[in-house]
Design an enzyme around this catalytic site. Structure first.
Site, PDB file in Angstrom:
ATOM      1  CG  ASN A 166      -0.429  -0.202   2.521  1.00 23.73           C
ATOM      2  OD1 ASN A 166       0.559  -0.906   2.676  1.00 23.73           O
ATOM      3  ND2 ASN A 166      -1.028   0.398   3.521  1.00 23.73           N
ATOM      4  CB  CYS A 205      -5.289  -1.386  -1.494  1.00 20.70           C
ATOM      5  SG  CYS A 205      -6.623  -0.575  -0.637  1.00 20.70           S
ATOM      6  CB  CYS A 214     -10.937  -2.373   0.449  1.00 21.88           C
ATOM      7  SG  CYS A 214     -10.320  -1.751  -1.135  1.00 21.88           S
ATOM      8  CD  GLU A 220      -1.363   4.847   4.629  1.00 25.30           C
ATOM      9  OE1 GLU A 220      -0.829   5.708   5.369  1.00 25.30           O
ATOM     10  OE2 GLU A 220      -2.072   3.909   5.058  1.00 25.30           O
ATOM     11  CB  CYS A 233      -8.686  -4.451  -3.639  1.00 26.92           C
ATOM     12  SG  CYS A 233      -7.555  -3.083  -3.336  1.00 26.92           S
ATOM     13  CD  GLU A 237      -5.405  -5.949  -0.877  1.00 27.40           C
ATOM     14  OE1 GLU A 237      -4.894  -4.810  -0.837  1.00 27.40           O
ATOM     15  OE2 GLU A 237      -6.072  -6.414   0.058  1.00 27.40           O
TER      16      GLU A 237
HETATM   17  N1  THU Z   1      -5.217  -1.358   2.677  1.00 23.31           N
HETATM   18  C1  THU Z   1      -4.644  -2.236   1.808  1.00 23.31           C
HETATM   19  O1  THU Z   1      -3.552  -1.993   1.277  1.00 23.31           O
HETATM   20  N2  THU Z   1      -5.291  -3.388   1.566  1.00 23.31           N
HETATM   21  C2  THU Z   1      -6.422  -3.805   2.191  1.00 23.31           C
HETATM   22  O2  THU Z   1      -6.855  -4.924   1.974  1.00 23.31           O
HETATM   23  C3  THU Z   1      -7.121  -2.891   3.111  1.00 23.31           C
HETATM   24  C4  THU Z   1      -6.514  -1.560   3.279  1.00 23.31           C
HETATM   25  C5  THU Z   1      -4.455  -0.162   3.042  1.00 23.31           C
HETATM   26  C6  THU Z   1      -5.009   1.156   2.586  1.00 23.31           C
HETATM   27  C7  THU Z   1      -4.419   2.085   3.634  1.00 23.31           C
HETATM   28  O3  THU Z   1      -3.095   2.429   3.250  1.00 23.31           O
HETATM   29  C8  THU Z   1      -4.331   1.245   4.884  1.00 23.31           C
HETATM   30  O4  THU Z   1      -4.389  -0.103   4.451  1.00 23.31           O
HETATM   31  C9  THU Z   1      -5.435   1.507   5.885  1.00 23.31           C
HETATM   32  O5  THU Z   1      -6.676   1.455   5.287  1.00 23.31           O
END
Ligand code: THU
Length: 136
Positions: free
Chosen positions: A46, A57, A91, A48, A94, A59
């Site tokens: 991920n 994310c 999520c 941000e 994804c 995925e």
């Molecule tokens: N996130 C993911 O990378 N994958 C998931 O399956 C759920 C959420 C990340 C997005 C964000 O950077 C952090 O987790 C918190 O939501």
């Protein structure tokens, strides 16, 4: 839960990717790795952003890496790894993006501490809106 060696290999690659996550705001680092039918592995973490909404994310990063390498369909499996006391859950966004390319994908959920669950994208996103609705 004992998984086939291929799944544990995929989890290891996802864990390595997780170490490269950029998650200074949530501190919730996620790693993902996709194994294609040609037995190639593409990983992502991920990423941000200070504006929050631009976050991508793990995925989707892994999916886009696979696509950018020319492997756009029929992936075998994705592993998703976090370091937490409960398993990750991809999520909705994804799930939809993965379904575009591999609606039958095997999904391996894992924690650094050894929790494991195997499911499928069809189970995570039932009755998905898929390309065949528009591409005909
Ligand atoms: N996130 C993911 O990378 N994958 C998931 O399956 C759920 C959420 C990340 C997005 C964000 O950077 C952090 O987790 C918190 O939501």
């Amino acid at each position: 839960m004992t998984l086939p060696p291929g799944d544990e290999d995929l989890i290891r690659v996802a864990s390595l990717a997780r170490a490269r996550a950029y998650a200074p705001y949530s501190k919730y680092k996620v790693g993902a790795a996709i194994r294609t039918k040609r037995n190639k592995i593409h990983s992502g973490a991920n990423v941000e952003n200070v504006s929050y909404g631009l976050t991508v994310c793990a995925e989707r990063c892994a999916a886009f890496a696979a696509i950018a390498s020319g492997e756009t369909k029929d992936w075998d499996a994705i592993a998703v790894v976090i370091d937490d006391d409960k398993l990750p859950s991809p999520c909705g966004a994804c799930r939809q993006v993965l379904a575009e390319f591999s609606p039958e994908l095997r999904v391996v959920l894992a924690t650094a501490g050894g929790l494991r669950k195997v499911t499928t994208l069809a189970e995570l996103l039932p009755d998905a809106f898929l390309p065949d609705r528009l591409l005909r």
